[in-house]
Scaffold this active site. Structure first.
Site, PDB file in Angstrom:
ATOM      1  N   HIS A  98      -9.648  44.105  16.236  1.00 45.69           N
ATOM      2  CA  HIS A  98      -8.968  44.144  15.076  1.00 45.69           C
ATOM      3  C   HIS A  98      -9.138  45.378  14.466  1.00 45.69           C
ATOM      4  O   HIS A  98     -10.202  46.042  14.494  1.00 45.69           O
ATOM      5  CB  HIS A  98      -9.601  42.936  14.196  1.00 45.69           C
ATOM      6  CG  HIS A  98      -9.196  41.655  14.508  1.00 45.69           C
ATOM      7  ND1 HIS A  98     -10.000  41.108  15.662  1.00 45.69           N
ATOM      8  CD2 HIS A  98      -8.322  40.781  14.475  1.00 45.69           C
ATOM      9  CE1 HIS A  98      -9.453  39.856  15.885  1.00 45.69           C
ATOM     10  NE2 HIS A  98      -8.349  39.601  15.173  1.00 45.69           N
ATOM     11  N   LYS A 123      -6.090  40.468  23.069  1.00 41.03           N
ATOM     12  CA  LYS A 123      -5.659  40.196  21.803  1.00 41.03           C
ATOM     13  C   LYS A 123      -5.772  41.509  20.813  1.00 41.03           C
ATOM     14  O   LYS A 123      -6.933  41.926  20.652  1.00 41.03           O
ATOM     15  CB  LYS A 123      -5.955  39.051  21.013  1.00 41.03           C
ATOM     16  CG  LYS A 123      -5.524  38.947  19.514  1.00 41.03           C
ATOM     17  CD  LYS A 123      -6.456  37.996  18.674  1.00 41.03           C
ATOM     18  CE  LYS A 123      -5.659  38.184  17.216  1.00 41.03           C
ATOM     19  NZ  LYS A 123      -6.490  37.101  16.119  1.00 41.03           N
ATOM     20  N   GLN A 186       0.937  37.232   7.669  1.00 42.99           N
ATOM     21  CA  GLN A 186       1.032  36.193   8.653  1.00 42.99           C
ATOM     22  C   GLN A 186       2.234  35.378   8.077  1.00 42.99           C
ATOM     23  O   GLN A 186       2.380  34.926   6.907  1.00 42.99           O
ATOM     24  CB  GLN A 186      -0.017  35.165   8.691  1.00 42.99           C
ATOM     25  CG  GLN A 186      -0.833  35.773   9.706  1.00 42.99           C
ATOM     26  CD  GLN A 186      -2.248  34.774  10.079  1.00 42.99           C
ATOM     27  OE1 GLN A 186      -2.647  34.236   9.087  1.00 42.99           O
ATOM     28  NE2 GLN A 186      -3.115  35.052  11.065  1.00 42.99           N
ATOM     29  N   SER A 220      18.171  36.468   2.901  1.00 44.17           N
ATOM     30  CA  SER A 220      18.929  36.606   4.152  1.00 44.17           C
ATOM     31  C   SER A 220      18.532  36.081   5.371  1.00 44.17           C
ATOM     32  O   SER A 220      19.158  35.442   5.910  1.00 44.17           O
ATOM     33  CB  SER A 220      19.286  38.232   4.309  1.00 44.17           C
ATOM     34  OG  SER A 220      20.232  38.690   3.019  1.00 44.17           O
ATOM     35  N   LYS A 269      20.866  51.416   0.336  1.00 43.40           N
ATOM     36  CA  LYS A 269      22.355  51.059   0.625  1.00 43.40           C
ATOM     37  C   LYS A 269      23.010  52.524   0.573  1.00 43.40           C
ATOM     38  O   LYS A 269      23.654  52.968   1.385  1.00 43.40           O
ATOM     39  CB  LYS A 269      23.010  50.258  -0.532  1.00 43.40           C
ATOM     40  CG  LYS A 269      22.696  48.842  -0.293  1.00 43.40           C
ATOM     41  CD  LYS A 269      23.596  48.172  -1.432  1.00 43.40           C
ATOM     42  CE  LYS A 269      23.050  46.519  -1.174  1.00 43.40           C
ATOM     43  NZ  LYS A 269      23.788  45.591  -1.775  1.00 43.40           N
ATOM     44  N   ASP A 305      29.667  43.563   0.609  1.00 42.25           N
ATOM     45  CA  ASP A 305      29.501  43.061  -1.111  1.00 42.25           C
ATOM     46  C   ASP A 305      30.868  43.332  -1.665  1.00 42.25           C
ATOM     47  O   ASP A 305      31.323  42.609  -2.298  1.00 42.25           O
ATOM     48  CB  ASP A 305      28.630  44.179  -1.594  1.00 42.25           C
ATOM     49  CG  ASP A 305      27.207  43.785  -1.309  1.00 42.25           C
ATOM     50  OD1 ASP A 305      26.948  42.769  -0.796  1.00 42.25           O
ATOM     51  OD2 ASP A 305      26.585  44.783  -1.751  1.00 42.25           O
ATOM     52  N   ARG A 361      24.811  56.876 -16.175  1.00 40.46           N
ATOM     53  CA  ARG A 361      25.192  56.360 -14.801  1.00 40.46           C
ATOM     54  C   ARG A 361      26.425  55.652 -14.887  1.00 40.46           C
ATOM     55  O   ARG A 361      27.017  55.945 -13.965  1.00 40.46           O
ATOM     56  CB  ARG A 361      24.040  55.030 -14.595  1.00 40.46           C
ATOM     57  CG  ARG A 361      23.822  54.790 -13.344  1.00 40.46           C
ATOM     58  CD  ARG A 361      22.519  54.331 -13.022  1.00 40.46           C
ATOM     59  NE  ARG A 361      22.598  53.725 -11.754  1.00 40.46           N
ATOM     60  CZ  ARG A 361      21.830  52.838 -11.274  1.00 40.46           C
ATOM     61  NH1 ARG A 361      20.598  52.272 -12.104  1.00 40.46           N
ATOM     62  NH2 ARG A 361      21.582  52.534 -10.017  1.00 40.46           N
ATOM     63  N   GLY A 441      27.132  33.941  -8.200  1.00 41.21           N
ATOM     64  CA  GLY A 441      26.744  35.027  -7.286  1.00 41.21           C
ATOM     65  C   GLY A 441      26.336  34.396  -6.027  1.00 41.21           C
ATOM     66  O   GLY A 441      26.384  34.999  -4.901  1.00 41.21           O
ATOM     67  N   GLN A 448      29.777  37.608   1.581  1.00 46.05           N
ATOM     68  CA  GLN A 448      29.011  38.829   2.014  1.00 46.05           C
ATOM     69  C   GLN A 448      28.255  38.652   3.282  1.00 46.05           C
ATOM     70  O   GLN A 448      28.389  39.326   4.263  1.00 46.05           O
ATOM     71  CB  GLN A 448      28.425  39.717   1.083  1.00 46.05           C
ATOM     72  CG  GLN A 448      26.940  39.621   0.299  1.00 46.05           C
ATOM     73  CD  GLN A 448      25.830  39.451   1.486  1.00 46.05           C
ATOM     74  OE1 GLN A 448      25.933  40.341   2.267  1.00 46.05           O
ATOM     75  NE2 GLN A 448      24.927  38.923   1.176  1.00 46.05           N
TER      76      GLN A 448
HETATM   77  P1  NAP Z   1      20.882  48.731  -8.895  1.00 47.02           P
HETATM   78  O1  NAP Z   1      21.866  49.725  -8.048  1.00 47.02           O
HETATM   79  O2  NAP Z   1      19.598  48.960  -9.368  1.00 47.02           O
HETATM   80  O3  NAP Z   1      21.965  48.707 -10.400  1.00 47.02           O
HETATM   81  C1  NAP Z   1      21.440  47.705 -11.394  1.00 47.02           C
HETATM   82  C2  NAP Z   1      22.181  48.009 -12.693  1.00 47.02           C
HETATM   83  O4  NAP Z   1      21.857  46.941 -13.484  1.00 47.02           O
HETATM   84  C3  NAP Z   1      22.071  49.495 -13.194  1.00 47.02           C
HETATM   85  O5  NAP Z   1      23.312  49.577 -13.916  1.00 47.02           O
HETATM   86  C4  NAP Z   1      20.948  49.205 -14.195  1.00 47.02           C
HETATM   87  O6  NAP Z   1      21.076  50.126 -15.284  1.00 47.02           O
HETATM   88  C5  NAP Z   1      21.294  47.759 -14.882  1.00 47.02           C
HETATM   89  N1  NAP Z   1      20.136  47.051 -15.562  1.00 47.02           N
HETATM   90  C6  NAP Z   1      18.969  46.900 -14.928  1.00 47.02           C
HETATM   91  N2  NAP Z   1      18.381  46.017 -15.615  1.00 47.02           N
HETATM   92  C7  NAP Z   1      19.103  45.918 -16.739  1.00 47.02           C
HETATM   93  C8  NAP Z   1      18.510  45.495 -18.074  1.00 47.02           C
HETATM   94  N3  NAP Z   1      17.617  44.683 -18.462  1.00 47.02           N
HETATM   95  N4  NAP Z   1      19.777  45.491 -19.058  1.00 47.02           N
HETATM   96  C9  NAP Z   1      20.763  46.051 -18.816  1.00 47.02           C
HETATM   97  N5  NAP Z   1      21.121  46.618 -17.491  1.00 47.02           N
HETATM   98  C10 NAP Z   1      20.266  46.593 -16.884  1.00 47.02           C
HETATM   99  O7  NAP Z   1      21.369  47.263  -8.253  1.00 47.02           O
HETATM  100  P2  NAP Z   1      22.366  46.617  -7.606  1.00 47.02           P
HETATM  101  O8  NAP Z   1      22.238  46.737  -5.978  1.00 47.02           O
HETATM  102  O9  NAP Z   1      23.727  47.151  -8.225  1.00 47.02           O
HETATM  103  O10 NAP Z   1      22.493  44.853  -7.733  1.00 47.02           O
HETATM  104  C11 NAP Z   1      22.552  44.461  -9.155  1.00 47.02           C
HETATM  105  C12 NAP Z   1      22.716  42.866  -9.113  1.00 47.02           C
HETATM  106  O11 NAP Z   1      23.634  42.448  -8.365  1.00 47.02           O
HETATM  107  C13 NAP Z   1      21.357  42.225  -8.518  1.00 47.02           C
HETATM  108  O12 NAP Z   1      20.996  41.159  -9.406  1.00 47.02           O
HETATM  109  C14 NAP Z   1      21.688  41.795  -7.162  1.00 47.02           C
HETATM  110  O13 NAP Z   1      20.987  40.511  -6.890  1.00 47.02           O
HETATM  111  C15 NAP Z   1      23.172  41.442  -7.209  1.00 47.02           C
HETATM  112  N6  NAP Z   1      23.952  41.549  -6.004  1.00 47.02           N
HETATM  113  C16 NAP Z   1      24.467  40.344  -5.654  1.00 47.02           C
HETATM  114  C17 NAP Z   1      25.157  40.307  -4.650  1.00 47.02           C
HETATM  115  C18 NAP Z   1      25.537  39.110  -4.074  1.00 47.02           C
HETATM  116  O14 NAP Z   1      26.137  38.741  -2.924  1.00 47.02           O
HETATM  117  N7  NAP Z   1      25.759  38.045  -4.929  1.00 47.02           N
HETATM  118  C19 NAP Z   1      25.317  41.571  -3.883  1.00 47.02           C
HETATM  119  C20 NAP Z   1      24.727  42.582  -4.150  1.00 47.02           C
HETATM  120  C21 NAP Z   1      24.079  42.816  -5.398  1.00 47.02           C
HETATM  121  P3  NAP Z   1      20.068  51.405 -15.651  1.00 47.02           P
HETATM  122  O15 NAP Z   1      20.678  52.238 -14.772  1.00 47.02           O
HETATM  123  O16 NAP Z   1      19.873  51.619 -16.971  1.00 47.02           O
HETATM  124  O17 NAP Z   1      19.040  50.784 -14.929  1.00 47.02           O
END
Ligand code: NAP
Length: 479
Positions: A98, A123, A186, A220, A269, A305, A361, A441, A448
């Site tokens: 180990h 092992k 684990q 996933s 991503k 997505d 942003r 969602g 997706q």
């Molecule tokens: P991300 O790239 O981190 O972007 C998040 C966005 O939300 C940014 O604009 C961020 O703003 C904002 N944000 C974060 N916390 C906040 C708060 N407390 N109040 C207001 N705005 C806030 O994330 P993402 O990949 O786009 O994902 C965002 C969401 O989409 C997640 O919850 C994820 O689970 C969901 N999603 C779902 C699917 C599905 O298949 N259902 C697929 C993809 C994503 P700032 O720049 O100010 O931090």
């Protein structure tokens, strides 16, 4: 220990390790072993190898010798004491090593050294600090002349535990219960059996994975493995924690692990989109990939997505090709999800307005895709036809939060919340109570994942199974 052994055998465990170092007081060998329901490995691990045994080394060795004298099926003996526990009767010898700090660079030499110790099984359990450690470990297992269980510990090492059999290991290790992990990374016996179907993994099993950081809470693996199972496919899907600085090396090594495709999640991503050898039109537009296929021509990327969000929305709108045309859509958030959704909405002729907590942003997204923005504090004045939450606000455990005040939700609005854990977020519940059309969602997530499944396998995805699996899982998380 006797009761747990019986329970596990009842559950289908074929070999059970008895960790005698976890027993307090004298060990009653007869009672423990006499009517054992199945074969055992007896292990009595000392502190320096991650065990709990606190007595003298002499008494530890004598416990091990006694187990051999009792005729246990396997005895686990560390490399440095292997010669002090002679072979006796039919007991097979697992010679172990180990390393809780690293996966040593000279695995082949260590293995060669251990091969001289009259081992039936070797092992090696070492800490994975990089994803490449898994590959080196599994490669060593594959090349070994003596049957070898080589596993990497830690969250990064989890894939090596699931893939052990694919590379020829005689067995792998799992815990009695998810909350009773003996070593970091684990998996529990039931996860190994019911999620990853360990016993069905063979040398020719196709491997897929979701990569992200963190990754432990990804749904996933449950959804994709359930789909493979439903269709009786020879494939497995793993969670892999990859740090940003490890991404490039991981992608170049991944095919060696048998990986054929990946789901990509936060924070990779955008980085992955830049590393692809082939991008489709959508990725070029969005600049983010959530799906990657390893092909003969290199790494091909997709973004499911984007399509999933549009399909989920259109499933709730009147069945017309131009159902989204000229609709005003307010997007909350300006991250990866917002970008993917905005891109395809603009393609459908929608009028998209983006708002984000951080104005710059939103502006950056709007400049990139050519759409409008409003400031976060003015978002309630927009009166959109469609509202889409692309922020994590409302996600477990912050289930009492919503990104949009319910007083501004109108019955004429369609509301899509991309947050899928929980399925019924506060935003969805309030939108429903205001009479809005709602799209959850989970609907988008399943779509997706189903699109990814089709890209991965070329096979029609069992969407119903995927949906039920996700619903059960997010339900369970929220109990
Ligand atoms: P991300 O790239 O981190 O972007 C998040 C966005 O939300 C940014 O604009 C961020 O703003 C904002 N944000 C974060 N916390 C906040 C708060 N407390 N109040 C207001 N705005 C806030 O994330 P993402 O990949 O786009 O994902 C965002 C969401 O989409 C997640 O919850 C994820 O689970 C969901 N999603 C779902 C699917 C599905 O298949 N259902 C697929 C993809 C994503 P700032 O720049 O100010 O931090």
């Amino acid at each position: 220990m006797i009761a747990e052994h019986q329970h596990l055998v009842g559950q289908g465990a074929e070999l059970v390790e008895l960790r005698l170092d976890y027993l307090a007081g004298d060990i009653r060998f007869r009672e423990l072993l006499e009517n054992r329901p199945g074969p055992v490995i007896v292990t009595c691990r000392r502190d320096s190898d991650g065990g709990k045994f606190s007595g003298s080394e002499e008494s530890r060795l004598s416990i091990l010798r006694m187990a051999v004298a009792e005729g246990v099926e396997y005895i686990d003996i560390e490399e440095d004491v292997a010669e002090q526990i002679p072979r006796f009767g039919n007991t097979k010898r697992i010679v172990s090593l180990h390393d809780f700090r690293k996966t040593p660079p000279d695995l082949a030499e260590i293995h060669a050294r251990m091969s001289t110790l009259d081992a039936d099984i070797i092992k090696l359990a070492t800490l994975a600090n990089t994803p490449a450690d898994n590959i080196r470990m599994l490669d060593m297992v594959k090349k070994a002349k003596i049957p070898t269980v080589g596993i990497c510990m830690g969250e990064i090492g989890t894939p090596s535990r699931v893939l052990a059999g694919k590379f020829g290991a005689p067995f792998t290790y799992a815990t009695f219960h998810a909350e009773r992990s003996l070593a970091p990374g684990q998996l529990s016996f039931t996860e190994m059996r019911d999620v990853y179907h360990y016993d069905d993994i063979q040398a020719d099993t196709d491997v897929y994975a979701v990569i992200g950081d963190p990754i432990a809470h990804s749904h996933s693996p449950l959804v994709h493995n359930a789909a493979f199972r439903k269709l009786d496919m020879n494939a497995v899907y793993l969670p892999m924690r990859i740090r940003h600085e490890q991404l490039e090396a991981f992608l170049s090594d991944a095919p060696q692990m048998g990986l054929r495709g990946l789901s990509i999640t936060i924070p990779h991503k955008e980085a992955v989109a830049k590393m692809l050898t082939q991008v489709d039109r959508v990725i070029a537009g969005i600049g983010a990939a959530n799906t990657l296929l390893f092909s003969a021509s290199g790494m091909v990327g997709y973004n499911t997505d984007s399509r999933a969000a549009i399909d989920s929305l259109e499933s709730r709108l009147p069945e017309r090709e131009d159902a989204l045309e000229d609709r005003t859509v307010l997007i909350l958030g300006a991250g990866g999800a917002a970008k993917a959704v905005t891109y395809s909405l603009l393609n459908r002729g929608a009028k998209v307005i983006v708002t984000s907590r951080t104005d710059e942003r939103a502006q950056k997204l709007a400049d990139h895709l050519s759409c409008r923005t409003v400031s976060w504090k003015s978002r309630h004045g927009v009166e959109p036809s469609i509202l889409i939450n692309c922020t994590p606000v409302g996600m477990h455990p912050n289930v009492d939060d919503t990104p949009f005040d319910r007083h501004y939700l109108k019955p004429s609005m369609t509301v899509l919340d991309t947050v899928y854990n929980p399925e019924n977020t506060l935003l969805i519940k309030e939108a429903r109570s205001q009479g809005c059309v709602t799209v959850t969602g989970t609907e988008m997530f399943v779509r997706q994942a189903a699109l990814q499944f089709r890209l991965f396998t070329g096979v029609e995805p069992p969407e119903k199974t995927m949906r039920e699996t996700l619903r059960n899982s997010v339900g369970a998380v929220n109990v």
